[in-house]
Design a protein around this motif. Structure first.
Motif, PDB file in Angstrom:
ATOM      1  N   PRO A 209     -15.669 -32.152  -4.740  1.00  0.00           N
ATOM      2  CA  PRO A 209     -15.126 -32.412  -6.084  1.00  0.00           C
ATOM      3  C   PRO A 209     -13.898 -33.316  -6.022  1.00  0.00           C
ATOM      4  O   PRO A 209     -13.222 -33.403  -4.991  1.00  0.00           O
ATOM      5  CB  PRO A 209     -14.749 -31.016  -6.598  1.00  0.00           C
ATOM      6  CG  PRO A 209     -15.372 -30.039  -5.647  1.00  0.00           C
ATOM      7  CD  PRO A 209     -15.478 -30.753  -4.331  1.00  0.00           C
ATOM      8  N   PHE A 210     -13.606 -33.969  -7.143  1.00  0.00           N
ATOM      9  CA  PHE A 210     -12.391 -34.770  -7.236  1.00  0.00           C
ATOM     10  C   PHE A 210     -11.164 -33.953  -6.850  1.00  0.00           C
ATOM     11  O   PHE A 210     -10.224 -34.470  -6.243  1.00  0.00           O
ATOM     12  CB  PHE A 210     -12.208 -35.296  -8.669  1.00  0.00           C
ATOM     13  CG  PHE A 210     -13.126 -36.412  -9.046  1.00  0.00           C
ATOM     14  CD1 PHE A 210     -13.193 -37.570  -8.282  1.00  0.00           C
ATOM     15  CD2 PHE A 210     -13.923 -36.316 -10.177  1.00  0.00           C
ATOM     16  CE1 PHE A 210     -14.041 -38.612  -8.630  1.00  0.00           C
ATOM     17  CE2 PHE A 210     -14.765 -37.358 -10.534  1.00  0.00           C
ATOM     18  CZ  PHE A 210     -14.834 -38.501  -9.775  1.00  0.00           C
ATOM     19  N   ALA A 211     -11.172 -32.659  -7.203  1.00  0.00           N
ATOM     20  CA  ALA A 211      -9.999 -31.811  -6.985  1.00  0.00           C
ATOM     21  C   ALA A 211      -9.655 -31.636  -5.511  1.00  0.00           C
ATOM     22  O   ALA A 211      -8.530 -31.234  -5.188  1.00  0.00           O
ATOM     23  CB  ALA A 211     -10.225 -30.435  -7.623  1.00  0.00           C
ATOM     24  N   ARG A 212     -10.594 -31.942  -4.618  1.00  0.00           N
ATOM     25  CA  ARG A 212     -10.302 -31.778  -3.190  1.00  0.00           C
ATOM     26  C   ARG A 212      -9.442 -32.917  -2.645  1.00  0.00           C
ATOM     27  O   ARG A 212      -9.065 -32.906  -1.481  1.00  0.00           O
ATOM     28  CB  ARG A 212     -11.614 -31.684  -2.399  1.00  0.00           C
ATOM     29  CG  ARG A 212     -12.408 -30.415  -2.711  1.00  0.00           C
ATOM     30  CD  ARG A 212     -11.694 -29.172  -2.215  1.00  0.00           C
ATOM     31  NE  ARG A 212     -12.253 -27.939  -2.736  1.00  0.00           N
ATOM     32  CZ  ARG A 212     -13.153 -27.182  -2.138  1.00  0.00           C
ATOM     33  NH1 ARG A 212     -13.655 -27.561  -0.962  1.00  0.00           N
ATOM     34  NH2 ARG A 212     -13.578 -26.071  -2.683  1.00  0.00           N
ATOM     35  N   GLY A 213      -9.159 -33.926  -3.485  1.00  0.00           N
ATOM     36  CA  GLY A 213      -8.245 -34.993  -3.073  1.00  0.00           C
ATOM     37  C   GLY A 213      -8.876 -36.034  -2.171  1.00  0.00           C
ATOM     38  O   GLY A 213     -10.094 -36.195  -2.143  1.00  0.00           O
ATOM     39  N   PRO A 214      -8.035 -36.782  -1.401  1.00  0.00           N
ATOM     40  CA  PRO A 214      -8.549 -37.865  -0.552  1.00  0.00           C
ATOM     41  C   PRO A 214      -9.430 -37.329   0.559  1.00  0.00           C
ATOM     42  O   PRO A 214      -9.330 -36.182   0.970  1.00  0.00           O
ATOM     43  CB  PRO A 214      -7.271 -38.511   0.000  1.00  0.00           C
ATOM     44  CG  PRO A 214      -6.254 -37.416  -0.041  1.00  0.00           C
ATOM     45  CD  PRO A 214      -6.578 -36.598  -1.259  1.00  0.00           C
ATOM     46  N   PHE A 215     -10.297 -38.206   1.038  1.00  0.00           N
ATOM     47  CA  PHE A 215     -11.238 -37.804   2.078  1.00  0.00           C
ATOM     48  C   PHE A 215     -11.534 -38.996   2.983  1.00  0.00           C
ATOM     49  O   PHE A 215     -11.414 -40.154   2.566  1.00  0.00           O
ATOM     50  CB  PHE A 215     -12.537 -37.273   1.456  1.00  0.00           C
ATOM     51  CG  PHE A 215     -13.214 -38.250   0.526  1.00  0.00           C
ATOM     52  CD1 PHE A 215     -14.257 -39.049   0.972  1.00  0.00           C
ATOM     53  CD2 PHE A 215     -12.802 -38.370  -0.791  1.00  0.00           C
ATOM     54  CE1 PHE A 215     -14.874 -39.952   0.125  1.00  0.00           C
ATOM     55  CE2 PHE A 215     -13.414 -39.274  -1.648  1.00  0.00           C
ATOM     56  CZ  PHE A 215     -14.459 -40.060  -1.192  1.00  0.00           C
ATOM     57  N   PRO A 216     -11.912 -38.742   4.235  1.00  0.00           N
ATOM     58  CA  PRO A 216     -12.178 -39.838   5.164  1.00  0.00           C
ATOM     59  C   PRO A 216     -13.524 -40.501   4.891  1.00  0.00           C
ATOM     60  O   PRO A 216     -14.418 -39.898   4.291  1.00  0.00           O
ATOM     61  CB  PRO A 216     -12.193 -39.146   6.531  1.00  0.00           C
ATOM     62  CG  PRO A 216     -12.636 -37.755   6.231  1.00  0.00           C
ATOM     63  CD  PRO A 216     -12.036 -37.426   4.887  1.00  0.00           C
ATOM     64  N   GLY A 217     -13.660 -41.754   5.332  1.00  0.00           N
ATOM     65  CA  GLY A 217     -14.943 -42.436   5.238  1.00  0.00           C
ATOM     66  C   GLY A 217     -15.372 -42.775   3.835  1.00  0.00           C
ATOM     67  O   GLY A 217     -16.567 -42.893   3.549  1.00  0.00           O
ATOM     68  N   SER A 218     -14.403 -42.967   2.924  1.00  0.00           N
ATOM     69  CA  SER A 218     -14.755 -43.178   1.521  1.00  0.00           C
ATOM     70  C   SER A 218     -15.221 -44.595   1.217  1.00  0.00           C
ATOM     71  O   SER A 218     -15.736 -44.854   0.132  1.00  0.00           O
ATOM     72  CB  SER A 218     -13.554 -42.845   0.627  1.00  0.00           C
ATOM     73  OG  SER A 218     -12.438 -43.682   0.953  1.00  0.00           O
ATOM     74  N   GLY A 219     -15.059 -45.523   2.144  1.00  0.00           N
ATOM     75  CA  GLY A 219     -15.359 -46.919   1.845  1.00  0.00           C
ATOM     76  C   GLY A 219     -16.827 -47.296   1.955  1.00  0.00           C
ATOM     77  O   GLY A 219     -17.240 -48.355   1.484  1.00  0.00           O
ATOM     78  N   HIS A 220     -17.653 -46.447   2.563  1.00  0.00           N
ATOM     79  CA  HIS A 220     -19.061 -46.803   2.746  1.00  0.00           C
ATOM     80  C   HIS A 220     -19.878 -45.553   2.994  1.00  0.00           C
ATOM     81  O   HIS A 220     -19.347 -44.491   3.323  1.00  0.00           O
ATOM     82  CB  HIS A 220     -19.215 -47.758   3.931  1.00  0.00           C
ATOM     83  CG  HIS A 220     -18.460 -47.337   5.157  1.00  0.00           C
ATOM     84  ND1 HIS A 220     -18.791 -46.217   5.889  1.00  0.00           N
ATOM     85  CD2 HIS A 220     -17.356 -47.861   5.757  1.00  0.00           C
ATOM     86  CE1 HIS A 220     -17.939 -46.083   6.896  1.00  0.00           C
ATOM     87  NE2 HIS A 220     -17.049 -47.054   6.835  1.00  0.00           N
ATOM     88  N   GLY A 221     -21.184 -45.699   2.822  1.00  0.00           N
ATOM     89  CA  GLY A 221     -22.072 -44.591   3.117  1.00  0.00           C
ATOM     90  C   GLY A 221     -22.299 -44.458   4.609  1.00  0.00           C
ATOM     91  O   GLY A 221     -22.284 -45.449   5.346  1.00  0.00           O
ATOM     92  N   ILE A 222     -22.489 -43.227   5.064  1.00  0.00           N
ATOM     93  CA  ILE A 222     -22.719 -42.952   6.483  1.00  0.00           C
ATOM     94  C   ILE A 222     -24.028 -42.193   6.637  1.00  0.00           C
ATOM     95  O   ILE A 222     -24.256 -41.198   5.951  1.00  0.00           O
ATOM     96  CB  ILE A 222     -21.583 -42.093   7.077  1.00  0.00           C
ATOM     97  CG1 ILE A 222     -20.223 -42.757   6.889  1.00  0.00           C
ATOM     98  CG2 ILE A 222     -21.843 -41.799   8.555  1.00  0.00           C
ATOM     99  CD1 ILE A 222     -19.051 -41.828   7.204  1.00  0.00           C
ATOM    100  N   ASP A 223     -24.886 -42.682   7.511  1.00  0.00           N
ATOM    101  CA  ASP A 223     -26.090 -41.947   7.915  1.00  0.00           C
ATOM    102  C   ASP A 223     -25.975 -41.672   9.408  1.00  0.00           C
ATOM    103  O   ASP A 223     -25.851 -42.615  10.203  1.00  0.00           O
ATOM    104  CB  ASP A 223     -27.369 -42.759   7.662  1.00  0.00           C
ATOM    105  CG  ASP A 223     -27.792 -42.717   6.214  1.00  0.00           C
ATOM    106  OD1 ASP A 223     -26.905 -42.819   5.352  1.00  0.00           O
ATOM    107  OD2 ASP A 223     -28.997 -42.598   5.955  1.00  0.00           O
ATOM    108  N   TYR A 224     -26.011 -40.396   9.776  1.00  0.00           N
ATOM    109  CA  TYR A 224     -25.908 -40.023  11.188  1.00  0.00           C
ATOM    110  C   TYR A 224     -27.227 -39.383  11.583  1.00  0.00           C
ATOM    111  O   TYR A 224     -27.578 -38.298  11.108  1.00  0.00           O
ATOM    112  CB  TYR A 224     -24.746 -39.057  11.408  1.00  0.00           C
ATOM    113  CG  TYR A 224     -24.403 -38.829  12.864  1.00  0.00           C
ATOM    114  CD1 TYR A 224     -23.253 -39.378  13.415  1.00  0.00           C
ATOM    115  CD2 TYR A 224     -25.235 -38.090  13.694  1.00  0.00           C
ATOM    116  CE1 TYR A 224     -22.932 -39.193  14.757  1.00  0.00           C
ATOM    117  CE2 TYR A 224     -24.931 -37.892  15.027  1.00  0.00           C
ATOM    118  CZ  TYR A 224     -23.783 -38.450  15.559  1.00  0.00           C
ATOM    119  OH  TYR A 224     -23.481 -38.264  16.891  1.00  0.00           O
TER     120      TYR A 224
END
Length: 283
Positions: A209-224
């Motif tokens: 949720p938005f409420a969880r604040g900033p997060f890593p890897g936000s600039g692109h999608g990741i498929d692992y």
């Protein structure tokens, strides 16, 4: 047999892993060729994925390089053979090569983890949602090209329903859920589709949720994509110029850490399903 002019991602990866084994053994391509009884160009072509090798040859190469990791050798032997004639080959010349590589990667993966901040993951998109996305592509797609992309994306989703099942975890930010793609009916159907998909035993959907604040890897999608052994894992990144595939150990560790941190920020699977249902009800 002449070298292949356009090896697949899987063929290139096998060759690259054999090159890593040779480097760790401290052997030159000439020394490796002498041990195998071939010329130096054959080793170069094998390592570039341009020359198909069989299981026994891979095992012989591993012995020549003093590789004692039996699980890795077994996994490499399982990657041998010529180009896999998977369903994606029907789309060669119709969709970008990077998409063919992605479909091949997903097909052979034992588990897949994805993270998306802006878009719903492709394997979880409805037909109408995907069609609306393709209508906004830059540069604009011709109608027949858009339909090729659409059918290709839907066929990729088969890995979620096949046997044996593939464990699939999708970490989706609230921004992707709230972005209206298509009309209200399309948006609501997409959200309901996500909620239903999350009930499958092999599918885990985690919402940040938005409420969880900033997060890593936000600039692109990741498929692992997890391989049969960790050394054969692969990361695929979505970029404006196409797919980028990463397999260096430092890169794999970095994106494993990013995905672990994202999962730690996300709601539980049950809370995520309730969150998605709540958004659908508000439309």
């Amino acid at each position: 047999m002449s070298p292949a002019s356009s090896p697949t991602l899987r063929q290139r990866r096998l060759g690259g892993e054999l090159r890593k084994l040779r480097d760790r053994a401290g052997l030159s391509t000439n020394q490796a060729a002498a041990l195998l009884g071939v010329n130096q160009s054959r080793i170069s072509n094998i390592e570039a994925g341009r020359y198909a090798v069989g299981q026994e040859r891979v095992r012989t190469i591993a012995r020549n390089y003093a590789c004692s990791d039996d699980r890795l050798v077994d996994a490499l032997a399982g990657m041998t053979g010529g180009r896999t004639r998977g369903w994606w080959e029907e789309y060669r010349e119709q969709v970008p090569t990077g998409l063919l590589d992605l479909a091949e990667l997903e097909h052979h993966a034992v588990a897949v983890r994805v993270a998306q901040a802006i878009h719903i993951p492709g394997l979880l998109q409805t037909t109408d949602h995907a069609r609306a996305l393709f209508s906004n592509a830059v540069p604009a797609l011709l109608p027949h090209d858009a339909e090729y992309r659409l059918s290709f994306r839907i066929k990729r989703q088969a890995i979620l329903y096949r046997e044996p099942t593939v464990a699939y975890t999708a970490i989706i930010h609230e921004a992707a859920l709230r972005t209206h793609v298509g009309d209200s009916s399309t948006v609501k159907n997409q959200l309901n589709h996500l909620a239903e998909a999350s009930r499958r035993s092999n599918v885990t959907i985690l919402v940040i949720p938005f409420a969880r604040g900033p997060f890593p890897g936000s600039g692109h999608g990741i498929d692992y994509a997890n391989g049969p052994v960790p050394q054969l894992d692969t990361v695929q990144l979505d970029t404006e110029h196409g797919s980028e595939f990463l397999d260096a150990e430092a890169q794999l560790q970095r994106y494993r850490t990013v995905l672990d941190r994202l999962e730690g920020l996300a709601l539980s699977p049950e809370e995520s399903r309730d969150f998605i249902h709540g958004l659908a009800k508000d439309i």
